[in-house]
Write a protein that holds these residues in place. Structure first.
Motif, mmCIF file in Angstrom:
data_model
loop_
_atom_site.group_PDB
_atom_site.id
_atom_site.type_symbol
_atom_site.label_atom_id
_atom_site.label_comp_id
_atom_site.label_asym_id
_atom_site.label_seq_id
_atom_site.Cartn_x
_atom_site.Cartn_y
_atom_site.Cartn_z
ATOM 1 N N ASP A 117 0.554 -1.347 -0.008
ATOM 2 C CA ASP A 117 -0.452 0.526 0.149
ATOM 3 C C ASP A 117 0.853 1.137 -0.282
ATOM 4 O O ASP A 117 1.089 1.706 1.278
ATOM 5 C CB ASP A 117 -1.129 -0.100 0.961
ATOM 6 C CG ASP A 117 -2.140 1.245 1.345
ATOM 7 O OD1 ASP A 117 -1.409 2.034 0.747
ATOM 8 O OD2 ASP A 117 -3.331 1.157 1.686
ATOM 9 N N ALA A 118 1.265 1.667 -0.858
ATOM 10 C CA ALA A 118 1.821 3.339 -0.991
ATOM 11 C C ALA A 118 1.870 3.946 -0.143
ATOM 12 O O ALA A 118 2.421 4.756 0.046
ATOM 13 C CB ALA A 118 2.631 3.317 -2.702
ATOM 14 N N LYS A 119 0.202 4.521 -0.132
ATOM 15 C CA LYS A 119 -0.463 5.533 0.308
ATOM 16 C C LYS A 119 0.043 5.490 1.836
ATOM 17 O O LYS A 119 0.708 5.936 3.001
ATOM 18 C CB LYS A 119 -2.029 6.112 0.572
ATOM 19 C CG LYS A 119 -2.462 6.765 0.673
ATOM 20 C CD LYS A 119 -4.410 6.969 0.087
ATOM 21 C CE LYS A 119 -4.174 8.246 1.413
ATOM 22 N NZ LYS A 119 -5.656 8.629 1.076
ATOM 23 N N ALA A 120 -0.068 4.034 2.465
ATOM 24 C CA ALA A 120 0.200 3.735 3.604
ATOM 25 C C ALA A 120 1.382 4.165 4.048
ATOM 26 O O ALA A 120 2.036 4.382 5.304
ATOM 27 C CB ALA A 120 -0.323 2.149 4.300
ATOM 28 N N ARG A 121 2.545 3.554 3.197
ATOM 29 C CA ARG A 121 3.822 4.198 3.180
ATOM 30 C C ARG A 121 3.982 4.845 3.496
ATOM 31 O O ARG A 121 5.441 5.137 4.211
ATOM 32 C CB ARG A 121 4.170 2.939 1.819
ATOM 33 C CG ARG A 121 6.156 2.848 1.868
ATOM 34 C CD ARG A 121 6.231 1.741 1.038
ATOM 35 N NE ARG A 121 6.079 2.573 -0.275
ATOM 36 C CZ ARG A 121 4.855 1.275 -1.059
ATOM 37 N NH1 ARG A 121 4.894 0.686 -1.034
ATOM 38 N NH2 ARG A 121 4.683 2.014 -2.774
ATOM 39 N N ALA A 122 3.380 6.155 2.703
ATOM 40 C CA ALA A 122 4.530 7.439 2.570
ATOM 41 C C ALA A 122 3.795 7.883 3.849
ATOM 42 O O ALA A 122 4.614 8.765 4.398
ATOM 43 C CB ALA A 122 3.679 8.333 1.523
ATOM 44 N N SER A 123 2.523 7.681 4.286
ATOM 45 C CA SER A 123 2.287 8.023 5.687
ATOM 46 C C SER A 123 2.934 8.084 6.364
ATOM 47 O O SER A 123 3.135 8.672 7.903
ATOM 48 C CB SER A 123 0.879 7.876 5.737
ATOM 49 O OG SER A 123 -0.266 8.834 4.948
ATOM 50 N N TRP A 124 3.389 6.944 7.098
ATOM 51 C CA TRP A 124 3.754 5.844 7.768
ATOM 52 C C TRP A 124 4.926 6.975 7.946
ATOM 53 O O TRP A 124 5.841 6.769 8.766
ATOM 54 C CB TRP A 124 3.856 4.544 8.089
ATOM 55 C CG TRP A 124 4.644 3.487 8.561
ATOM 56 C CD1 TRP A 124 5.655 2.855 8.908
ATOM 57 C CD2 TRP A 124 4.070 4.059 10.126
ATOM 58 N NE1 TRP A 124 5.940 2.634 10.717
ATOM 59 C CE2 TRP A 124 4.477 3.356 11.175
ATOM 60 C CE3 TRP A 124 2.559 4.398 10.530
ATOM 61 C CZ2 TRP A 124 4.533 2.376 12.105
ATOM 62 C CZ3 TRP A 124 2.446 4.048 12.265
ATOM 63 C CH2 TRP A 124 3.630 3.748 13.368
ATOM 64 N N GLY A 125 5.959 6.394 6.776
ATOM 65 C CA GLY A 125 7.329 7.044 6.384
ATOM 66 C C GLY A 125 6.920 8.652 7.145
ATOM 67 O O GLY A 125 7.805 8.865 7.474
ATOM 68 N N ALA A 126 6.076 9.456 7.045
ATOM 69 C CA ALA A 126 5.918 10.702 6.716
ATOM 70 C C ALA A 126 5.909 11.039 8.298
ATOM 71 O O ALA A 126 6.408 11.420 9.533
ATOM 72 C CB ALA A 126 5.267 11.999 6.212
ATOM 73 N N PHE A 127 5.276 9.962 8.879
ATOM 74 C CA PHE A 127 5.110 10.358 10.560
ATOM 75 C C PHE A 127 5.895 10.183 10.644
ATOM 76 O O PHE A 127 6.435 10.361 12.420
ATOM 77 C CB PHE A 127 3.202 8.832 11.243
ATOM 78 C CG PHE A 127 3.174 8.705 12.063
ATOM 79 C CD1 PHE A 127 3.299 9.774 13.411
ATOM 80 C CD2 PHE A 127 4.172 7.540 13.026
ATOM 81 C CE1 PHE A 127 3.177 9.955 14.565
ATOM 82 C CE2 PHE A 127 4.236 7.225 14.324
ATOM 83 C CZ PHE A 127 3.597 8.240 15.527
ATOM 84 N N LYS A 128 7.226 8.922 10.528
ATOM 85 C CA LYS A 128 8.249 8.886 11.505
ATOM 86 C C LYS A 128 9.283 9.582 11.401
ATOM 87 O O LYS A 128 10.249 10.136 12.989
ATOM 88 C CB LYS A 128 8.714 7.062 11.332
ATOM 89 C CG LYS A 128 7.353 6.284 11.671
ATOM 90 C CD LYS A 128 8.185 5.011 11.072
ATOM 91 C CE LYS A 128 8.969 4.553 10.318
ATOM 92 N NZ LYS A 128 9.832 3.615 9.705
ATOM 93 N N GLN A 129 8.679 9.857 10.566
ATOM 94 C CA GLN A 129 10.376 10.884 10.324
ATOM 95 C C GLN A 129 10.066 12.377 10.555
ATOM 96 O O GLN A 129 10.358 12.608 11.732
ATOM 97 C CB GLN A 129 10.619 11.820 8.418
ATOM 98 C CG GLN A 129 11.195 10.618 8.013
ATOM 99 C CD GLN A 129 11.229 10.605 6.438
ATOM 100 O OE1 GLN A 129 10.470 11.398 6.236
ATOM 101 N NE2 GLN A 129 12.056 10.283 5.902
ATOM 102 N N ARG A 130 8.599 12.494 10.751
ATOM 103 C CA ARG A 130 7.958 14.362 11.957
ATOM 104 C C ARG A 130 8.499 13.900 13.342
ATOM 105 O O ARG A 130 8.640 14.559 14.222
ATOM 106 C CB ARG A 130 6.378 14.345 11.598
ATOM 107 C CG ARG A 130 6.656 14.960 10.444
ATOM 108 C CD ARG A 130 4.522 16.144 10.353
ATOM 109 N NE ARG A 130 4.172 14.828 10.565
ATOM 110 C CZ ARG A 130 3.495 13.831 9.813
ATOM 111 N NH1 ARG A 130 4.169 14.505 7.939
ATOM 112 N NH2 ARG A 130 2.709 13.087 9.262
ATOM 113 N N LEU A 131 8.411 12.549 13.730
ATOM 114 C CA LEU A 131 8.114 12.040 15.056
ATOM 115 C C LEU A 131 10.275 12.139 15.530
ATOM 116 O O LEU A 131 9.700 12.369 16.372
ATOM 117 C CB LEU A 131 7.171 10.861 15.220
ATOM 118 C CG LEU A 131 7.585 10.203 16.981
ATOM 119 C CD1 LEU A 131 7.472 10.824 17.629
ATOM 120 C CD2 LEU A 131 7.098 8.779 16.729
#
Length: 189
Positions: A138-152
């Motif tokens: 799931d590309a959308k879930a992957r991008a969202s999860w990566g962005a969340f981890k980077q912000r965190l």
């Protein structure tokens, strides 16, 4: 608690590195040499196993075994790996079930890795593989999860705090993963 050589490492989430699969293969070869046929399968798990996903630069390997036994600790320690002593590295709750496990740090001076030993049929084994396979699909879930981890990682610098904050978000991610698994007839392989 981290080992003394790990103290002071902050949390840095980096873009996906194309060398991670080869680094896992090298690690898996070493693990197979250490534990032999006790390993049913050695899986690349965690964020570094998902092409395109931002992650901490730490390779996670999962050794699936038929039984957890003290000789596994001895075999890996003889190869230089260090058994993590913390209670949360011995037991985890997955799908509401208590699951025993073992987690090992790399030999001193080597690249960051986590080696998880779990029962082949354990719900925690399934969880790790579902996390990986869902984010691969799931590309959308992957991008969202990566962005969340980077912000965190930009606002939380202690690894323990990062993990504590990320845990409930992971549970929400896994609800979507379970729906995906049902919709696609995904099974543990």
């Amino acid at each position: 608690m981290p080992f003394p050589d790990e103290v002071g490492r902050g949390v840095t989430v980096v873009d996906y590195q194309p060398d991670w699969p080869a680094e896992f293969t090298h690690l898996a070869d070493r693990l197979r040499a250490a534990v032999g046929d006790r390993a049913v399968v050695i899986d690349h798990v965690g964020s570094t196993s998902v092409p395109g996903l931002a992650a901490k630069d730490c390779i996670d390997a999962q050794i699936r075994v038929d039984a957890l036994s003290p000789d596994l600790v001895e075999l890996l320690e003889n190869a230089g790996f260090r058994c993590r002593p913390e209670p949360w590295n011995r037991v985890e709750i997955s799908s509401g079930q208590r699951c025993d496990k073992l987690v090992f740090a790399p030999p001193i001076g080597e690249r960051a890795t986590n080696v998880h030993i779990r029962l082949t049929t354990g719900p925690n084994t399934r969880y790790a593989l579902l996390f990986r396979d869902y984010l691969r699909a799931d590309a959308k879930a992957r991008a969202s999860w990566g962005a969340f981890k980077q912000r965190l990682s930009q606002s939380v610098h202690a690894l323990a705090d990062y993990g504590q904050i990320k845990a409930p978000a992971t549970e929400i991610l896994m609800l979507s993963a379970e729906h995906w698994a049902a919709d696609t007839n995904w099974t543990l392989s």
